[in-house]
Design a protein around this motif. Structure first.
Motif, PDB file in Angstrom:
ATOM      1  N   ARG A 225       0.822  -1.209   0.000  1.00 29.05           N
ATOM      2  CA  ARG A 225       0.000   0.000   0.000  1.00 29.05           C
ATOM      3  C   ARG A 225       0.858   1.262   0.000  1.00 29.05           C
ATOM      4  NH1 ARG A 225      -5.315  -0.986   0.659  1.00 29.05           N
ATOM      5  NH2 ARG A 225      -5.917  -3.074   1.345  1.00 29.05           N
ATOM      6  N   GLU A 226       2.072   1.135   0.528  1.00 29.93           N
ATOM      7  CA  GLU A 226       2.967   2.290   0.543  1.00 29.93           C
ATOM      8  C   GLU A 226       3.385   2.698  -0.865  1.00 29.93           C
ATOM      9  OE1 GLU A 226       5.594  -1.364   0.707  1.00 29.93           O
ATOM     10  OE2 GLU A 226       3.655  -0.726   1.513  1.00 29.93           O
ATOM     11  N   TRP A 349       4.261  -7.931   3.656  1.00 28.49           N
ATOM     12  CA  TRP A 349       2.965  -7.253   3.630  1.00 28.49           C
ATOM     13  C   TRP A 349       1.869  -8.035   4.339  1.00 28.49           C
ATOM     14  CZ3 TRP A 349       6.185  -7.348  -0.776  1.00 28.49           C
ATOM     15  CH2 TRP A 349       6.827  -6.123  -1.013  1.00 28.49           C
ATOM     16  N   ASN A 357      10.873  -1.510   3.403  1.00 27.22           N
ATOM     17  CA  ASN A 357      11.403  -0.362   2.657  1.00 27.22           C
ATOM     18  C   ASN A 357      12.850  -0.583   2.208  1.00 27.22           C
ATOM     19  OD1 ASN A 357      12.370  -0.297   5.273  1.00 27.22           O
ATOM     20  ND2 ASN A 357      12.520   1.945   5.344  1.00 27.22           N
TER      21      ASN A 357
END
Length: 608
Positions: A225-226, A349, A357
């Motif tokens: 979603r990031e 996730w 990240n």
């Protein structure tokens, strides 16, 4: 053990721990040891030569099993109960006592479909006296974790075995659900969701479904979603798994050309997404159908598509599917498998988002990638099938290496801080706190398959333990130790709840003798339904007892001890439950024998 790779130092000791980030542990102060003797011990594997270690996991994984796992296994751990008892509880729970919330039957565009709901929780028990509250959307999935089609194949196997026509109809309705997913240039969605709302009862709000009239297709919500992705993004991993299950249904259960055509249409689309190195993407844009390669562009999720394409090539005889599969398999071997980069959607996730990240980077402290067991399993299975398709021994060797690495995450002892039978279960990843995760029953048969190729008995034993461990978390009289824990946490549980099964143990990273770590929900397709499917599939393929005449070895799968005495296999019932036993031989022949305490079976092909 603590390990500092940059400093090239390791420590062994005892310490209190706490949850640092989600499902990650850290040492904390305050450790108090009682008076008395405290011992620390360790083993070291050392190599005398400087040549590369081809399979660093083989000796260690065997040592762990033979030293701690096998003695527990020989005692009948993790359970000594005929497995069909758990299957019966599962289907009674899903289709009878919890039917109101579990079994779903409705129409999609004029097609009658049916399947168990994705998830239910303890407030939906018929013994719960207050209003229920839905944990998540009412939905049905065909995803890499939660596969209604996989579970339905187990229902169909069992229904045929016991002659239950009504149960078989339910399995067929779930097949129709899979076929109802609309294809868009071959790609298809894998989740059907109903909208959810809140209702107020006696001044309190409760989450409730609006019903299947609001149902719509989407996909898994375990996405980056990031990066702006959402649950509408198509996921080739889930599509390949579902299409593979369609082909297996067609071949193993009931011919249905619709399944083959659906899978073939998807495969034609999948080939268009293979990159120049051989990999398949993890996500596809829902509108443009362009591959989104910003995350997991070249990951071990590709191994699932290898499995699917090899099976399709086998079913259709079309060489292009095999060629694409082998190119992808070679890419996985040369890249992420060699680096220990076991990435998939769950690695970053799901419950544990740590390091998402910094994809592609090893964690400096231990010089390892964050790793997940699902992608190890997919890769080990794909390599075995690549070996079958080509006869190339390199694929088998890499497959065994990967399976041994996967074995390092299997539970081979009974820790004092784990209050359920632990043997045979699997962890999730190397940055997680869960034990006895439901993936163990997905993994079980692969260990038996590798035994067939290698003759290594400890692999078969690991597979049996993995299968049994899938039923350990079930609330039922056959699990008295676990039943007591459930009732400590939920005193209202009763016979109507027999079959309720949490997907794992210690989900939040902590356990206690009072029941901490037992959980609150059942995911049928990643819990009791999945375990029942594995039992029924292994029963069909390997029986209750598997006898290898050529190697003079035998294995009791269904709580049966097997010893070889000359030309006969002696079967001893560990469950003390008289029953008919299906015996499968290494050449595929079968026979049924009556087991009442003890009996024997000839290893001679003529039965003498």
């Amino acid at each position: 053990m603590d390990y500092d790779a940059p400093a090239r130092k390791a420590w062994l000791g005892m310490s209190k721990t706490d949850i640092w980030v989600q499902l990650g542990y850290e040492k904390i102060s305050g450790m108090v040891l009682p008076k008395g003797k405290v011992q620390l011990g360790f083993y070291v594997t050392a190599y005398e030569d400087d040549s590369p270690v081809v399979n660093p996991w083989a000796k260690v994984s065997r040592f762990l099993w033979e030293t701690w796992g096998r003695p527990l296994f020989a005692k009948g751990e993790p359970l000594r109960v005929p497995l069909d008892r758990f299957v019966e509880h599962t289907y009674r729970w899903a289709f009878d006592t919890w039917k109101k919330h579990v079994w779903q039957e409705f129409d999609i565009d004029g097609r009658r479909v049916g399947a168990p709901a994705f998830i239910v929780n303890i407030t939906q028990s018929p013994n719960y006296k207050r209003p229920y509250n839905q944990r998540e959307d009412l939905s049905i999935w065909n995803q890499a974790w939660f596969s209604s089609l996989r579970s339905a194949s187990g229902v169909k196997r069992y229904a045929r075995r016991v002659g239950d026509a009504e149960l078989e109809k339910k399995a067929d309705l779930t097949k129709e659900f899979a076929l109802a997913a609309p294809q868009k240039d071959g790609i298809f969605p894998t989740v059907y969701r109903a909208e959810r709302d809140e209702v107020e009862i006696d001044g309190r709000k409760y989450r409730r479904s609006k019903g299947w009239e609001t149902g719509h297709w989407s996909n898994s919500n375990r996405v980056p979603r990031e990066l702006g992705m959402n649950q509408d993004y198509y996921q080739p991993l889930d599509c390949s798994w579902t299409a593979l299950l369609m082909l297996r249904w067609h071949e193993e259960l009931e011919p249905d050309d619709r399944l083959v055509e659906y899978a073939r249409s998807y495969a034609e689309a999948l080939l268009r997404y293979q990159d120049e190195d051989g990999f398949f993407p993890a996500w596809i844009h829902p509108e443009t159908l362009e591959a989104d390669r910003r995350a997991l562009a070249q990951s071990t999720e590709t191994s699932m598509s290898v499995l699917f394409l090899l099976k399709l090539a086998e079913v259709t005889g079309e060489e292009k599917f095999k060629k694409a599969a082998l190119r992808a398999m070679d890419a996985v071997i040369a890249g992420p498998a060699a680096e220990g980069e076991w990435y998939d959607f769950e690695t970053f996730w799901s419950s544990s988002k740590y390091w998402q990240n910094r994809l592609g980077e090893k964690i400096p402290r231990n010089a390892m990638h964050k790793q997940n067991t699902l992608s190890m399993f997919w890769t080990a299975e794909a390599l075995l099938h690549a070996y079958h398709a080509t006869g190339n021994r390199e694929y088998l060797d890499w497959g065994r290496r990967t399976l041994d690495e996967l074995s390092m995450t299997q539970q081979t002892w009974q820790p004092p801080f784990i209050y359920i039978p632990a043997l045979g279960g699997f962890g999730v990843m190397n940055f997680d706190g869960e034990w006895n995760d439901s993936r163990q029953t997905l993994f079980a048969e692969l260990f038996l398959d590798y035994y067939r190729e290698t003759g290594d008995a400890h692999l078969f034993e690991r597979g049996i333990a993995a299968l049994k461990s899938g039923f350990v978390m079930m609330y039922c009289p056959e699990n008295p130790q676990v039943k007591k824990l459930w009732e400590k946490v939920y005193p209202f549980f009763g016979p109507e709840d027999y079959g309720f099964t949490m997907e794992n143990y210690g989900h939040g990273g902590k356990t206690s003798p009072q029941g901490m770590g037992m959980g609150t929900f059942t995911i049928y397709d990643w819990g009791n339904g999945a375990a029942a499917e594995a039992r029924n599939r292994i029963h069909d393929n390997y029986g209750d007892v598997y006898l290898d005449r050529l190697r003079r070895q035998g294995f009791g799968i269904d709580s049966i001890e097997v010893t070889i005495d000359g030309n006969r296999a002696v079967l001893h019932d560990l469950a003390d439950s008289p029953r008919d036993v299906r015996v499968v031989f290494d050449d595929g022949t079968t026979k049924t024998v009556r087991l009442e305490g003890k009996t024997s079976v000839s290893l001679n092909a003529d039965g003498s």
